[in-house]
Write a protein that holds these residues in place. Structure first.
Motif, PDB file in Angstrom:
ATOM      1  N   ARG A   1       0.843  -1.205   0.000  1.00  0.00           N
ATOM      2  CA  ARG A   1       0.000   0.000   0.000  1.00  0.00           C
ATOM      3  C   ARG A   1       0.874   1.250   0.000  1.00  0.00           C
TER       4      ARG A   1
ATOM      5  N   ASN B   1      -1.443   6.807   1.905  1.00  0.00           N
ATOM      6  CA  ASN B   1      -2.866   6.452   2.023  1.00  0.00           C
ATOM      7  C   ASN B   1      -3.139   5.992   3.453  1.00  0.00           C
ATOM      8  N   PRO B   2      -3.759   6.863   4.283  1.00  0.00           N
ATOM      9  CA  PRO B   2      -3.894   6.566   5.717  1.00  0.00           C
ATOM     10  C   PRO B   2      -4.846   5.415   5.997  1.00  0.00           C
TER      11      PRO B   2
ATOM     12  N   ILE C   1      -7.735   3.259   8.510  1.00  0.00           N
ATOM     13  CA  ILE C   1      -8.854   3.434   9.443  1.00  0.00           C
ATOM     14  C   ILE C   1      -8.508   2.713  10.746  1.00  0.00           C
TER      15      ILE C   1
ATOM     16  N   VAL D   1     -13.841  10.838  10.016  1.00  0.00           N
ATOM     17  CA  VAL D   1     -12.523  11.468   9.998  1.00  0.00           C
ATOM     18  C   VAL D   1     -12.545  12.594  11.035  1.00  0.00           C
TER      19      VAL D   1
ATOM     20  N   THR E   1      -5.656  14.515  11.039  1.00  0.00           N
ATOM     21  CA  THR E   1      -6.929  13.833  11.291  1.00  0.00           C
ATOM     22  C   THR E   1      -6.697  12.324  11.376  1.00  0.00           C
TER      23      THR E   1
ATOM     24  N   ALA F   1      -9.030   8.582  10.911  1.00  0.00           N
ATOM     25  CA  ALA F   1     -10.297   7.939  10.528  1.00  0.00           C
ATOM     26  C   ALA F   1     -10.588   6.833  11.535  1.00  0.00           C
TER      27      ALA F   1
ATOM     28  N   PRO G   1      -6.644  -1.611   7.293  1.00  0.00           N
ATOM     29  CA  PRO G   1      -7.167  -1.469   5.927  1.00  0.00           C
ATOM     30  C   PRO G   1      -7.722  -2.814   5.486  1.00  0.00           C
ATOM     31  N   SER G   2      -8.293  -2.879   4.297  1.00  0.00           N
ATOM     32  CA  SER G   2      -8.789  -4.157   3.795  1.00  0.00           C
ATOM     33  C   SER G   2      -7.614  -5.128   3.600  1.00  0.00           C
TER      34      SER G   2
ATOM     35  N   ARG H   1     -16.195   8.777   0.839  1.00  0.00           N
ATOM     36  CA  ARG H   1     -16.283   7.505   0.116  1.00  0.00           C
ATOM     37  C   ARG H   1     -17.621   6.877   0.445  1.00  0.00           C
TER      38      ARG H   1
ATOM     39  N   SER I   1     -10.253  12.605   0.517  1.00  0.00           N
ATOM     40  CA  SER I   1      -9.636  11.453   1.134  1.00  0.00           C
ATOM     41  C   SER I   1      -8.448  11.045   0.274  1.00  0.00           C
ATOM     42  N   PRO I   2      -7.266  10.891   0.881  1.00  0.00           N
ATOM     43  CA  PRO I   2      -6.077  10.597   0.062  1.00  0.00           C
ATOM     44  C   PRO I   2      -6.229   9.327  -0.765  1.00  0.00           C
ATOM     45  N   GLY I   3      -7.017   8.366  -0.253  1.00  0.00           N
ATOM     46  CA  GLY I   3      -7.088   7.057  -0.916  1.00  0.00           C
ATOM     47  C   GLY I   3      -7.836   7.064  -2.226  1.00  0.00           C
TER      48      GLY I   3
HETATM   49  P1  AMP Z   1      -9.260   1.090   3.208  1.00  0.00           P
HETATM   50  O1  AMP Z   1      -8.648   0.916   4.548  1.00  0.00           O
HETATM   51  O2  AMP Z   1      -8.470   0.446   2.123  1.00  0.00           O
HETATM   52  O3  AMP Z   1     -10.711   0.731   3.203  1.00  0.00           O
HETATM   53  O4  AMP Z   1      -9.216   2.655   2.913  1.00  0.00           O
HETATM   54  C1  AMP Z   1      -9.442   3.613   3.917  1.00  0.00           C
HETATM   55  C2  AMP Z   1      -9.977   4.865   3.290  1.00  0.00           C
HETATM   56  O5  AMP Z   1     -10.114   5.871   4.324  1.00  0.00           O
HETATM   57  C3  AMP Z   1      -9.045   5.432   2.229  1.00  0.00           C
HETATM   58  O6  AMP Z   1      -9.805   5.968   1.170  1.00  0.00           O
HETATM   59  C4  AMP Z   1      -8.321   6.519   3.004  1.00  0.00           C
HETATM   60  O7  AMP Z   1      -7.818   7.535   2.177  1.00  0.00           O
HETATM   61  C5  AMP Z   1      -9.421   7.023   3.939  1.00  0.00           C
HETATM   62  N1  AMP Z   1      -8.843   7.693   5.118  1.00  0.00           N
HETATM   63  C6  AMP Z   1      -8.168   7.119   6.130  1.00  0.00           C
HETATM   64  N2  AMP Z   1      -7.729   8.057   7.000  1.00  0.00           N
HETATM   65  C7  AMP Z   1      -8.141   9.249   6.540  1.00  0.00           C
HETATM   66  C8  AMP Z   1      -7.999  10.603   6.978  1.00  0.00           C
HETATM   67  N3  AMP Z   1      -7.338  10.902   8.105  1.00  0.00           N
HETATM   68  N4  AMP Z   1      -8.546  11.585   6.215  1.00  0.00           N
HETATM   69  C9  AMP Z   1      -9.230  11.290   5.097  1.00  0.00           C
HETATM   70  N5  AMP Z   1      -9.394  10.031   4.623  1.00  0.00           N
HETATM   71  C10 AMP Z   1      -8.856   9.014   5.326  1.00  0.00           C
END
Ligand code: AMP
Ligand code: MG
Length: 349
Positions: A53, A57-58, A60, A95, A113, A115, A138-139, A191, A230-232
């Motif tokens: 990854r 990309n932060p 959760i 977030v 921030t 999530a 993450p997933s 998202r 969201s960076p992702g």
């Molecule tokens: P995933 O864990 O693959 O489901 O992806 C987590 C999603 O949450 C991604 O789109 C990240 O960019 C988004 N996300 C996680 N932390 C933050 C944050 N602090 N600000 C904005 N988006 C976040």
């Protein structure tokens, strides 16, 4: 590295591995997550490495309850509190402004921030509670692959790259959580996911719920310029190995358009698949016709999407034509993932 496989009655062993800095895949009500101690930079680094990854990309952070979430946030507004009470445990990620020092800076990718969510899956909650710490997750797929909705998906992607896998059977929603950020008195959907726009609107009454930059509605809305991002969302996601074309629009007009695309691809010598609702599936002739379930139950399509995308790979399909769904309810998240899987190849009928 040897990956250990645990059944749900061995949850305590998985929790001990997490507490010791291990990285462990576990079921949630959305998709399987790959967890590690959010306060342990070494564990978090290993999550990024195992998935491949990008480090910007932060992640959760998954916690057991509202008080545990409050400990991660610098402050929580009344509206954020209301969302927690309305949707946790459940597939909603908030977030929030991060409290200094509570999670590794790798988790937040250096943002101010974090999530956070409280998953609704019993096994996930038990695991997090037993580990005694917030779990970044993450997933549990290799980056860019469809998210895992079965333990066998995780095994295929991550065997030998993670410390353990807790097998809790198939996940529920089948798509990831809804990510939102509250700015003033507006809820921005960064998202779409398991908690729908309609559910958010119902919970907050007249307050504004704004589609984020990742939704189709927002792509054309000029008012989104100031919206948080969201960076992702900039990364390619959920893609099968073959090329996927999404056919969107009125279901009655779809069949002829899909058939024409299939015929054209067959003429080019490709191995062609179709992803279609149960009502249309018998109408198609292709190398594989995979069934989303009835069009009247978009929840079933959401639940099966990622498994079907993986099946496209197993069947060696070069070209896949997928039928689109109505963007109401869970359909918004379903279409968001289908557009990403299509990498922007959308035929509007
Ligand atoms: P995933 O864990 O693959 O489901 O992806 C987590 C999603 O949450 C991604 O789109 C990240 O960019 C988004 N996300 C996680 N932390 C933050 C944050 N602090 N600000 C904005 N988006 C976040
Ligand atoms: Mg993911």
């Amino acid at each position: 590295m040897m990956t250990q496989y645990w059944s749900v009655d061995e949850t305590n062993e998985a929790a001990a591995a997490l507490a010791a800095g291990g990285i462990v895949a576990f079921p949630t009500e959305t998709v399987y997550g790959l967890g590690g101690d959010a306060g342990n930079t070494q564990a978090v680094r290993r999550i990024f490495e195992a998935k491949g990854r990008p480090s910007d990309n932060p992640l959760i952070v998954h916690v057991e309850d509202v008080p545990a979430a409050m400990r991660l946030a610098k402050q929580v507004s009344d509206l954020e509190r209301l969302l927690m009470e309305a949707f946790w445990p459940g597939p909603l990620t908030l977030v929030l402004p991060v409290r200094e020092g509570v999670v590794s800076s790798l988790v937040t990718a250096g943002l101010d921030t974090v999530a956070v969510r409280v998953p609704a899956h019993e096994v996930a909650r038990e695991l997090i509670a037993a580990s005694g710490r917030p779990i970044a997750a993450p997933s549990a797929n290799r980056s860019g692959r469809p998210s895992p909705t079965l333990a066998t998906h995780v095994r295929g992607d991550l065997d030998g790259r993670i410390d353990g896998l807790l097998d809790g059977g198939p996940t529920g929603v089948g798509l990831e959580s809804t990510v939102v950020q509250v700015v003033g008195d507006r809820i921005h959907i960064l998202r779409p996911g398991g908690v729908t726009r309609e559910m958010l609107r119902q919970a907050v009454g007249e307050r504004a719920v704004v589609d984020g930059a990742d939704s189709q509605a927002a792509e054309s809305a000029a008012s989104q310029e100031q919206a948080p991002r969201s960076p992702g969302v900039k990364y390619a996601h959920y893609a099968p190995q073959g090329e996927l074309l999404l056919v969107a629009g009125n279901p009655a007009d779809m069949i002829a358009a899909v058939q024409a695309q299939v015929a054209e691809a067959k003429a080019r010598g490709l191995r062609v698949g179709v992803l279609a609702c149960a009502e249309h599936a018998p109408r198609y002739e292709a190398d594989a016709v995979l069934d989303f379930g009835s069009r009247s139950e978009p929840e079933a399509a959401a639940q099966s999407l990622y498994a079907l995308l993986r099946e496209c790979d197993e069947r060696g399909l070069d070209f896949i034509v997928a039928e689109g769904y109505d963007e109401r309810g869970i359909g918004a998240a379903l279409m968001n993932r289908l557009r990403k899987a299509a990498g922007g190849r959308v035929l509007q009928v």
